[in-house]
Design a protein around this motif. Structure first.
Motif, short mmCIF file in Angstrom:
data_model
loop_
_atom_site.label_atom_id
_atom_site.label_comp_id
_atom_site.label_asym_id
_atom_site.label_seq_id
_atom_site.Cartn_x
_atom_site.Cartn_y
_atom_site.Cartn_z
N PRO A 3 0.81 -1.22 0.00
CA PRO A 3 0.00 0.00 0.00
C PRO A 3 0.84 1.27 0.00
CG PRO A 3 -0.86 -1.62 1.56
CD PRO A 3 0.45 -2.14 1.08
N THR A 4 1.99 1.23 0.72
CA THR A 4 2.84 2.42 0.75
C THR A 4 3.37 2.76 -0.63
OG1 THR A 4 3.51 1.90 3.01
CG2 THR A 4 4.90 3.44 1.78
N ARG A 5 3.82 1.70 -1.37
CA ARG A 5 4.34 1.95 -2.72
C ARG A 5 3.23 2.40 -3.65
NH1 ARG A 5 7.91 -2.76 -5.19
NH2 ARG A 5 9.04 -2.20 -3.27
N THR A 6 2.04 1.80 -3.50
CA THR A 6 0.91 2.21 -4.34
C THR A 6 0.56 3.66 -4.09
OG1 THR A 6 0.06 -0.05 -4.30
CG2 THR A 6 -1.48 1.70 -4.93
N ARG A 7 0.55 4.08 -2.80
CA ARG A 7 0.24 5.46 -2.48
C ARG A 7 1.29 6.40 -3.03
NH1 ARG A 7 -0.11 4.79 2.46
NH2 ARG A 7 1.82 5.73 3.24
N ARG A 10 0.79 6.91 -6.75
CA ARG A 10 -0.39 7.73 -7.04
C ARG A 10 -0.27 9.15 -6.52
NH1 ARG A 10 -5.35 3.53 -5.53
NH2 ARG A 10 -4.94 2.03 -7.21
N SER A 11 0.79 9.43 -5.78
CA SER A 11 0.92 10.74 -5.15
C SER A 11 1.25 11.81 -6.19
CB SER A 11 2.00 10.71 -4.07
OG SER A 11 3.27 10.50 -4.66
N THR A 12 0.80 13.00 -5.92
CA THR A 12 1.07 14.13 -6.82
C THR A 12 2.56 14.45 -6.90
OG1 THR A 12 -1.13 15.06 -6.41
CG2 THR A 12 0.57 16.57 -7.23
N PRO A 13 3.32 14.48 -5.77
CA PRO A 13 4.76 14.76 -5.88
C PRO A 13 5.48 13.78 -6.79
CG PRO A 13 4.06 14.96 -3.61
CD PRO A 13 2.90 14.39 -4.36
N PHE A 14 5.14 12.46 -6.69
CA PHE A 14 5.82 11.48 -7.53
C PHE A 14 5.46 11.67 -8.99
CE2 PHE A 14 6.25 7.23 -9.48
CZ PHE A 14 7.60 7.01 -9.22
N ARG A 15 4.19 11.95 -9.26
CA ARG A 15 3.79 12.18 -10.65
C ARG A 15 4.44 13.44 -11.21
NH1 ARG A 15 -2.70 10.62 -10.68
NH2 ARG A 15 -2.42 8.41 -10.12
N LEU A 16 4.57 14.46 -10.40
CA LEU A 16 5.27 15.66 -10.85
C LEU A 16 6.74 15.36 -11.13
CD1 LEU A 16 3.79 18.42 -8.50
CD2 LEU A 16 3.42 18.16 -10.96
N ALA A 17 7.34 14.55 -10.24
CA ALA A 17 8.75 14.18 -10.45
C ALA A 17 8.91 13.40 -11.75
CB ALA A 17 9.26 13.36 -9.26
N LEU A 18 7.99 12.46 -12.01
CA LEU A 18 8.05 11.70 -13.26
C LEU A 18 7.83 12.61 -14.47
CD1 LEU A 18 6.22 8.32 -12.53
CD2 LEU A 18 8.66 8.77 -12.70
N GLY A 174 13.44 11.31 -8.21
CA GLY A 174 12.05 11.75 -8.10
C GLY A 174 11.31 10.97 -7.04
N ALA A 175 11.56 9.65 -6.98
CA ALA A 175 10.90 8.83 -5.96
C ALA A 175 11.35 9.24 -4.56
CB ALA A 175 11.21 7.36 -6.21
N LEU A 176 12.67 9.53 -4.41
CA LEU A 176 13.18 9.94 -3.11
C LEU A 176 12.57 11.26 -2.67
CD1 LEU A 176 15.12 9.57 -0.72
CD2 LEU A 176 16.91 10.69 -2.11
N LEU A 177 12.61 12.26 -3.58
CA LEU A 177 12.04 13.56 -3.24
C LEU A 177 10.54 13.46 -2.99
CD1 LEU A 177 13.95 15.86 -5.78
CD2 LEU A 177 14.36 15.63 -3.33
N ARG A 180 9.79 12.03 0.40
CA ARG A 180 10.00 13.00 1.47
C ARG A 180 8.85 14.00 1.52
NH1 ARG A 180 15.96 15.35 1.07
NH2 ARG A 180 15.19 16.43 2.93
N VAL A 181 8.46 14.49 0.34
CA VAL A 181 7.33 15.42 0.30
C VAL A 181 6.05 14.74 0.76
CG1 VAL A 181 5.91 16.85 -1.22
CG2 VAL A 181 8.39 16.84 -1.51
N GLN A 182 5.88 13.47 0.33
CA GLN A 182 4.67 12.74 0.70
C GLN A 182 4.59 12.54 2.21
OE1 GLN A 182 2.28 11.96 -1.56
NE2 GLN A 182 1.06 11.50 0.26
N ARG A 183 5.75 12.30 2.85
CA ARG A 183 5.74 12.15 4.31
C ARG A 183 5.26 13.43 4.98
NH1 ARG A 183 10.56 9.18 3.51
NH2 ARG A 183 11.83 11.01 4.01
#
Length: 456
Positions: A3-7, A10-18, A174-177, A180-183
């Motif tokens: 669930p953590t990876r799925t979230r 789907r998170s906006t920060p990760f999509r922006l990074a991608l 992007g995943a790392l940033l 961190r933002v998601q946290r």
């Protein structure tokens, strides 16, 4: 997938990074394609220049019409290329080879391309050739494209590996940033969940980096502080209403019961009805004041804001209450109020009520002979309005409590009032972005309200 990876996916920060990684890779690939085309063109031009220079050097040996020297030169160059990376051909007018390591047949004058279809040439090899006349003969120089193709292959492989490495770094970074933002966003969400469940003391943790998330988090924390204060105020008001209004309501009930008994005995109840009307009027005034404070705290009066001069408002207050103070054995004076032309942004009606409440408090709670003074001064970018007296003052440990709704000092409970005057003053000050300070005048009390100066 957890669930953590799925979230995270789907998170906006990760999509922006991608998205930014994709845009960066697209720009990198387009730039690489342009560089590749420019380098290929430059290599082809350099090859043509080399072929032309070689042709000119060999052709120059025929300057004295000496065919033998030209043949020797062609043979010498042919001998230096046993693997046939370079081809040389000298043919006569009939097309027969005189010298060289291959026979050029059917090639046009100038530059041309040919492959390994000619006999005796290495397989899968392309050549760039130049043919021209040297006297009655034809000289052809051809260089293999294998070296150029090898350089192009190295360049393509370099771009390919660079693309893969940059893509991996971009996605990983992007995943790392994003994590961190998601946290931090999860921290905000968790705080909002706690608040929604009634835990109003919960606050969003700040990192201290003063970035945009910290700024937003700080603003949310400030809003939660304000919300918590309002809720606590509502609880306090409820408790104060239950405590302070219980006495007048009981008194009203007793008056009405007495009037009912007198009416049953056919006695005069006019005095009881007058007392009941007075008690009801006092209760209505209390509730009207509470409602007015609630409206002011909600900011409903900001639409009436305009630039006003505090000196003019206090001058009006001084003119209105000077006679009242004199009749009560007190002195109300002002200190050159109209000399301060600085203006603030506010509601003139509310400001008038604020200072009227302060003056009325001083008149109500100070003994005869008290001097009350109104003043307006300028300090940096603030306008300070003051109401000071030399009366009994307020104990230091009580000065913050007097702004609570329905709170009254022990020695004030014998005087008329609901304990809402200073609460209304605080609400009006907050609406105008002003601060209130209670100062010890030794003797007496000074109330200083500091307003921000109106911007031009």
């Amino acid at each position: 997938m957890t669930p953590t990876r799925t979230r995270l996916l789907r998170s906006t920060p990760f999509r922006l990074a991608l998205t930014f990684a994709f845009l960066f890779m697209l720009a990198f690939v387009l730039s690489g394609a342009i560089v590749y085309q420019m380098m290929s063109a430059d290599l082809a031009e350099q090859l043509d220049d080399t072929i032309s220079e070689t042709f000119a050097v060999i052709a120059a040996t025929y300057a004295d019409k000496d065919l033998r020297e030209l043949v020797e030169t062609v043979e010498n160059h042919s001998a230096r290329s046993p693997r046939k990376e370079q081809l040389f051909s000298l043919t006569d007018a009939a097309g027969s080879r005189i010298a060289g390591n291959f026979t050029a047949a059917g090639l046009p004058d100038g530059f041309s391309m040919f492959g390994a279809e000619m006999p005796g040439l290495p397989p899968d090899t392309e050549y760039r050739a130049y043919s021209g006349s040297v006297g009655a003969n034809t000289l052809t120089i051809a260089f293999s494209l294998s070296e150029t193709e090898e350089l192009e292959t190295i360049m393509l492989m370099s771009f390919g590996w660079a693309t893969l490495i940059i893509t991996g770094l971009a996605v990983a970074g992007g995943a790392l940033l994003a994590s961190r933002v998601q946290r931090r966003l999860d921290g905000i969400a968790a705080t909002m969940v706690d608040v929604s469940h009634g835990r109003l003391d919960t606050r969003i943790p700040l990192t201290g980096k003063d970035d945009d998330i910290d700024i937003v988090s700080g603003q949310i924390n400030a809003a939660l502080d304000r919300l918590s204060a309002l809720v606590e105020g509502m609880k306090q008001v409820s408790a104060d209403i239950a405590h302070d209004l219980k006495t007048p309501l009981n008194r009203l009930q007793m008056i009405l019961e007495s009037a009912a008994d007198k009416a049953a005995r056919r006695q005069d109840v006019s005095n009881d009805l007058a007392d009941a009307r007075g008690e009801g009027h006092q209760i209505n005034e209390t509730f009207d004041a509470l409602l007015r404070i609630a409206q002011i705290e909600a900011g409903a009066r900001k639409a009436r804001f305009t630039d006003v001069a505090l000196g003019e408002i206090l001058e009006t207050i001084a003119e209105i209450y000077a006679g009242v103070a004199e009749d009560d054995g007190k002195v109300l004076s002002s200190v050159e109020l109209r000399q301060t032309a600085d203006r603030i942004h506010g509601d003139p009606e509310l400001l008038t009520q604020m200072f009227a409440n302060l003056v009325e408090n001083a008149l109500r709670h100070c003994p005869p002979g008290t001097s009350i003074q109104l003043s307006v001064t300028r300090r940096d970018d603030r306008v300070l309005a003051g109401v000071a007296d030399n009366g009994p003052g307020i104990p230091a440990d009580e000065r913050e409590k007097v702004f609570q709704r329905l709170y009254r000092l022990d020695h004030s409970r014998s005087t008329p009032g609901s304990g809402l005057g200073l609460s209304l003053v605080r609400a009006i000050a907050d609406l105008h972005g002003a601060t209130i300070a209670l100062e010890d005048c030794r003797p007496g009390l000074g109330v200083v309200v500091s307003f921000p100066l109106a911007m031009d």
